[in-house]
Design a protein around this motif. Structure first.
Motif, PDB file in Angstrom:
ATOM      1  N   GLY A 146       0.591  -0.821  -0.219  1.00  0.00           N
ATOM      2  CA  GLY A 146       0.010  -0.343   0.062  1.00  0.00           C
ATOM      3  C   GLY A 146       0.733   1.477  -0.063  1.00  0.00           C
ATOM      4  O   GLY A 146       0.680   1.836  -0.921  1.00  0.00           O
ATOM      5  N   HIS A 147       1.440   1.300   0.994  1.00  0.00           N
ATOM      6  CA  HIS A 147       2.538   2.577   1.316  1.00  0.00           C
ATOM      7  C   HIS A 147       3.770   1.458   2.132  1.00  0.00           C
ATOM      8  O   HIS A 147       4.090   1.098   2.682  1.00  0.00           O
ATOM      9  CB  HIS A 147       2.186   3.561   2.242  1.00  0.00           C
ATOM     10  CG  HIS A 147       0.893   4.527   1.557  1.00  0.00           C
ATOM     11  ND1 HIS A 147       1.493   5.226   0.326  1.00  0.00           N
ATOM     12  CD2 HIS A 147      -0.248   4.300   1.459  1.00  0.00           C
ATOM     13  CE1 HIS A 147      -0.571   5.418  -0.202  1.00  0.00           C
ATOM     14  NE2 HIS A 147      -1.386   4.484   0.624  1.00  0.00           N
ATOM     15  N   THR A 148       5.221   2.607   1.702  1.00  0.00           N
ATOM     16  CA  THR A 148       6.074   2.784   2.575  1.00  0.00           C
ATOM     17  C   THR A 148       6.181   3.928   2.987  1.00  0.00           C
ATOM     18  O   THR A 148       6.538   4.541   3.361  1.00  0.00           O
ATOM     19  CB  THR A 148       7.401   1.988   1.996  1.00  0.00           C
ATOM     20  OG1 THR A 148       7.866   2.980   1.806  1.00  0.00           O
ATOM     21  CG2 THR A 148       7.066   1.442   0.650  1.00  0.00           C
ATOM     22  N   ASN A 204      10.143   9.075   3.494  1.00  0.00           N
ATOM     23  CA  ASN A 204       9.366   9.082   2.450  1.00  0.00           C
ATOM     24  C   ASN A 204       8.722   7.920   2.397  1.00  0.00           C
ATOM     25  O   ASN A 204       9.181   6.534   2.668  1.00  0.00           O
ATOM     26  CB  ASN A 204       9.504   9.931   0.975  1.00  0.00           C
ATOM     27  CG  ASN A 204      11.110   8.822   0.752  1.00  0.00           C
ATOM     28  OD1 ASN A 204      11.870   8.502   1.343  1.00  0.00           O
ATOM     29  ND2 ASN A 204      10.384   8.233  -0.757  1.00  0.00           N
ATOM     30  N   CYS A 205       7.747   7.779   1.911  1.00  0.00           N
ATOM     31  CA  CYS A 205       7.247   6.396   0.497  1.00  0.00           C
ATOM     32  C   CYS A 205       7.279   6.380  -0.581  1.00  0.00           C
ATOM     33  O   CYS A 205       8.111   7.377  -1.045  1.00  0.00           O
ATOM     34  CB  CYS A 205       5.321   6.831   0.944  1.00  0.00           C
ATOM     35  SG  CYS A 205       4.301   5.304   0.220  1.00  0.00           S
ATOM     36  N   GLU A 206       8.140   4.913  -0.525  1.00  0.00           N
ATOM     37  CA  GLU A 206       8.685   4.423  -2.021  1.00  0.00           C
ATOM     38  C   GLU A 206       7.778   3.453  -2.568  1.00  0.00           C
ATOM     39  O   GLU A 206       7.838   3.443  -3.534  1.00  0.00           O
ATOM     40  CB  GLU A 206       9.945   3.715  -1.730  1.00  0.00           C
ATOM     41  CG  GLU A 206      11.128   4.149  -0.551  1.00  0.00           C
ATOM     42  CD  GLU A 206      11.648   5.205  -1.562  1.00  0.00           C
ATOM     43  OE1 GLU A 206      11.451   5.458  -2.365  1.00  0.00           O
ATOM     44  OE2 GLU A 206      12.535   6.296  -1.000  1.00  0.00           O
ATOM     45  N   PHE A 207       6.375   3.928  -2.049  1.00  0.00           N
ATOM     46  CA  PHE A 207       5.689   3.057  -3.152  1.00  0.00           C
ATOM     47  C   PHE A 207       4.500   4.195  -4.235  1.00  0.00           C
ATOM     48  O   PHE A 207       4.564   5.593  -3.572  1.00  0.00           O
ATOM     49  CB  PHE A 207       4.414   2.805  -2.325  1.00  0.00           C
ATOM     50  CG  PHE A 207       3.299   1.616  -3.301  1.00  0.00           C
ATOM     51  CD1 PHE A 207       3.414   0.316  -4.044  1.00  0.00           C
ATOM     52  CD2 PHE A 207       1.973   2.583  -3.545  1.00  0.00           C
ATOM     53  CE1 PHE A 207       3.102  -0.101  -4.575  1.00  0.00           C
ATOM     54  CE2 PHE A 207       1.005   2.185  -4.253  1.00  0.00           C
ATOM     55  CZ  PHE A 207       1.507   0.783  -5.113  1.00  0.00           C
ATOM     56  N   PRO A 208       4.512   3.813  -5.767  1.00  0.00           N
ATOM     57  CA  PRO A 208       4.439   4.566  -6.557  1.00  0.00           C
ATOM     58  C   PRO A 208       2.815   5.494  -6.210  1.00  0.00           C
ATOM     59  O   PRO A 208       1.574   4.665  -7.102  1.00  0.00           O
ATOM     60  CB  PRO A 208       4.601   4.602  -7.845  1.00  0.00           C
ATOM     61  CG  PRO A 208       4.683   2.968  -7.657  1.00  0.00           C
ATOM     62  CD  PRO A 208       5.133   2.772  -5.537  1.00  0.00           C
ATOM     63  N   CYS A 209       2.604   5.551  -5.296  1.00  0.00           N
ATOM     64  CA  CYS A 209       1.373   6.411  -4.514  1.00  0.00           C
ATOM     65  C   CYS A 209       0.737   7.455  -5.520  1.00  0.00           C
ATOM     66  O   CYS A 209      -0.609   8.067  -5.077  1.00  0.00           O
ATOM     67  CB  CYS A 209       0.762   6.322  -2.961  1.00  0.00           C
ATOM     68  SG  CYS A 209       1.931   7.659  -2.241  1.00  0.00           S
ATOM     69  N   GLY A 210       2.143   8.154  -6.055  1.00  0.00           N
ATOM     70  CA  GLY A 210       2.063   9.736  -6.141  1.00  0.00           C
ATOM     71  C   GLY A 210       0.805  10.060  -7.314  1.00  0.00           C
ATOM     72  O   GLY A 210       0.088   9.215  -8.665  1.00  0.00           O
ATOM     73  N   PRO A 219       1.491  13.660  -3.716  1.00  0.00           N
ATOM     74  CA  PRO A 219       1.707  13.571  -2.138  1.00  0.00           C
ATOM     75  C   PRO A 219       3.042  12.912  -1.969  1.00  0.00           C
ATOM     76  O   PRO A 219       3.650  13.040  -1.078  1.00  0.00           O
ATOM     77  CB  PRO A 219       0.767  12.152  -1.732  1.00  0.00           C
ATOM     78  CG  PRO A 219       0.505  12.203  -3.176  1.00  0.00           C
ATOM     79  CD  PRO A 219       0.666  13.389  -3.912  1.00  0.00           C
ATOM     80  N   MET A 220       3.999  12.441  -2.707  1.00  0.00           N
ATOM     81  CA  MET A 220       4.799  11.703  -3.069  1.00  0.00           C
ATOM     82  C   MET A 220       5.963  12.788  -2.303  1.00  0.00           C
ATOM     83  O   MET A 220       6.953  11.788  -1.362  1.00  0.00           O
ATOM     84  CB  MET A 220       4.969  11.124  -3.693  1.00  0.00           C
ATOM     85  CG  MET A 220       4.577   9.735  -4.588  1.00  0.00           C
ATOM     86  SD  MET A 220       4.709   8.273  -3.220  1.00  0.00           S
ATOM     87  CE  MET A 220       6.389   7.504  -3.868  1.00  0.00           C
ATOM     88  N   GLN A 221       6.122  14.374  -2.614  1.00  0.00           N
ATOM     89  CA  GLN A 221       6.844  14.541  -2.431  1.00  0.00           C
ATOM     90  C   GLN A 221       6.658  15.504  -1.464  1.00  0.00           C
ATOM     91  O   GLN A 221       7.103  16.910  -1.504  1.00  0.00           O
ATOM     92  CB  GLN A 221       7.942  15.185  -3.901  1.00  0.00           C
ATOM     93  CG  GLN A 221       6.861  15.639  -4.576  1.00  0.00           C
ATOM     94  CD  GLN A 221       7.584  16.455  -5.635  1.00  0.00           C
ATOM     95  OE1 GLN A 221       8.744  16.428  -5.701  1.00  0.00           O
ATOM     96  NE2 GLN A 221       7.379  15.533  -6.422  1.00  0.00           N
ATOM     97  N   TRP A 225       2.218  14.889   4.014  1.00  0.00           N
ATOM     98  CA  TRP A 225       1.402  14.036   2.808  1.00  0.00           C
ATOM     99  C   TRP A 225       2.121  12.001   2.954  1.00  0.00           C
ATOM    100  O   TRP A 225       1.983  11.494   3.853  1.00  0.00           O
ATOM    101  CB  TRP A 225       1.263  14.092   1.389  1.00  0.00           C
ATOM    102  CG  TRP A 225      -0.087  15.520   1.191  1.00  0.00           C
ATOM    103  CD1 TRP A 225       0.564  17.145   1.514  1.00  0.00           C
ATOM    104  CD2 TRP A 225      -1.333  15.606   1.356  1.00  0.00           C
ATOM    105  NE1 TRP A 225      -0.585  17.683   2.410  1.00  0.00           N
ATOM    106  CE2 TRP A 225      -1.631  16.907   2.017  1.00  0.00           C
ATOM    107  CE3 TRP A 225      -2.312  14.731   0.863  1.00  0.00           C
ATOM    108  CZ2 TRP A 225      -2.589  17.464   1.902  1.00  0.00           C
ATOM    109  CZ3 TRP A 225      -3.853  15.431   0.422  1.00  0.00           C
ATOM    110  CH2 TRP A 225      -3.623  16.737   1.155  1.00  0.00           C
ATOM    111  N   MET A 226       3.046  12.375   1.996  1.00  0.00           N
ATOM    112  CA  MET A 226       3.861  10.651   2.453  1.00  0.00           C
ATOM    113  C   MET A 226       5.325  11.552   1.997  1.00  0.00           C
ATOM    114  O   MET A 226       5.816  10.790   2.038  1.00  0.00           O
ATOM    115  CB  MET A 226       3.481  10.626   0.476  1.00  0.00           C
ATOM    116  CG  MET A 226       2.499   9.492   0.479  1.00  0.00           C
ATOM    117  SD  MET A 226       2.310   7.770   1.381  1.00  0.00           S
ATOM    118  CE  MET A 226       0.311   8.276   1.820  1.00  0.00           C
ATOM    119  N   ALA A 227       5.568  12.572   2.904  1.00  0.00           N
ATOM    120  CA  ALA A 227       7.093  12.162   3.103  1.00  0.00           C
ATOM    121  C   ALA A 227       7.451  13.810   4.359  1.00  0.00           C
ATOM    122  O   ALA A 227       6.492  14.340   4.979  1.00  0.00           O
ATOM    123  CB  ALA A 227       7.343  13.116   1.805  1.00  0.00           C
TER     124      ALA A 227
HETATM  125 CU   LIG Z   1       2.486   6.202  -0.260  1.00  0.00          CU
END
Ligand SMILES: [Cu+2]
Length: 233
Positions: A146-148, A204-210, A219-221, A225-227
């Motif tokens: 799902g996310h990391t 940060n999250c390493e799953f490509p969720c953005g 959101p990934m950067q 949100w995801m960082a």
């Molecule tokens: Cu994520």
């Protein structure tokens, strides 16, 4: 020879643009309020008895009437990030130095295949494991991420090495949801790791969720949100 040079130049410019966007995006961001792990007692570890601190984070697929979205620096950003996943209640995290720290993640999002299977495994926990809904494992299927939650060192850092990466299992797309659209039985992931001397790290999250660049934009950067930041104090 000329063609090789043009190719090399194109790659260098491309890398510079991507790096530039990432730096620009993280520098201009305000920090969400700090969430500090709470120390409650001690834990016996391979490094002796250490203070034990705990922290709980949730991951939501989107905001709702129940869970407001993280604060954004502008209305433009708010519109742009609307409907995107985020960690909650904060991405500015603080944990005590030279301690055992347990983080519990409640993961409400769906997911899928992660590009790099390395991030489907657990790295940097006390005994190399995590628990997923009470079951102890060293990783999950790369197709069920799902996310990391991945904590990195600053590249130029002289502080203690610290690396932690925890894959958060996805919920099935047809999981039963409540009226706000969140799974009734979310994934519960727990990890315990040991901190060293004080230092400041990023995660940060390493799953490509953005969205945008290889789903690593949006959101990934974005802190909040995801960082975020991960301070050992
Ligand atoms: Cu994520």
């Amino acid at each position: 020879m000329k063609r090789a040079l043009v190719t090399l130049l194109a790659v260098v410019v491309g890398v510079a643009i991507v790096a530039g966007i990432a730096v620009f995006n993280s520098v201009r961001q305000a920090e969400p309020p700090t969430l500090a792990a709470e120390v409650s007692g001690t834990m016996d570890t391979p490094q002796g008895t250490l203070p034990h601190a705990t922290l709980e984070l949730a991951v939501y697929p989107n905001s709702s009437a129940k869970v407001p979205p993280p604060k954004t620096p502008s209305q433009f950003a708010a519109n742009w990030l609307s409907g995107q996943p985020f960690y909650h209640p904060s991405t500015s995290l603080q944990v005590p130095a030279n301690s055992a720290v347990t983080i519990t993640f409640i993961q409400y999002d769906s997911g899928g295949q992660i590009y790099n299977p390395y991030f489907a495994d657990v790295h940097g926990t006390m005994d190399g494991t995590m628990t997923v809904n009470g079951e102890s494992v060293t990783g999950i299927k790369p197709s069920e991420v799902g996310h990391t939650f991945t904590v990195h060192q600053y590249p130029e850092s002289t502080q203690p090495d610290f690396f932690l990466s925890v894959p958060l299992k996805m919920n099935k797309a047809n999981a039963k949801t409540d009226k706000d659209g969140y799974p009734v039985n979310p994934q519960k992931i727990e990890v315990t790791f040991i901190t060293g001397d004080p230092g400041t790290y990023v995660w940060n999250c390493e799953f490509p969720c953005g969205d945008m660049y290889q789903e690593f934009g949006g959101p990934m950067q974005t802190r909040g949100w995801m960082a975020g930041t991960f301070e050992v104090v």
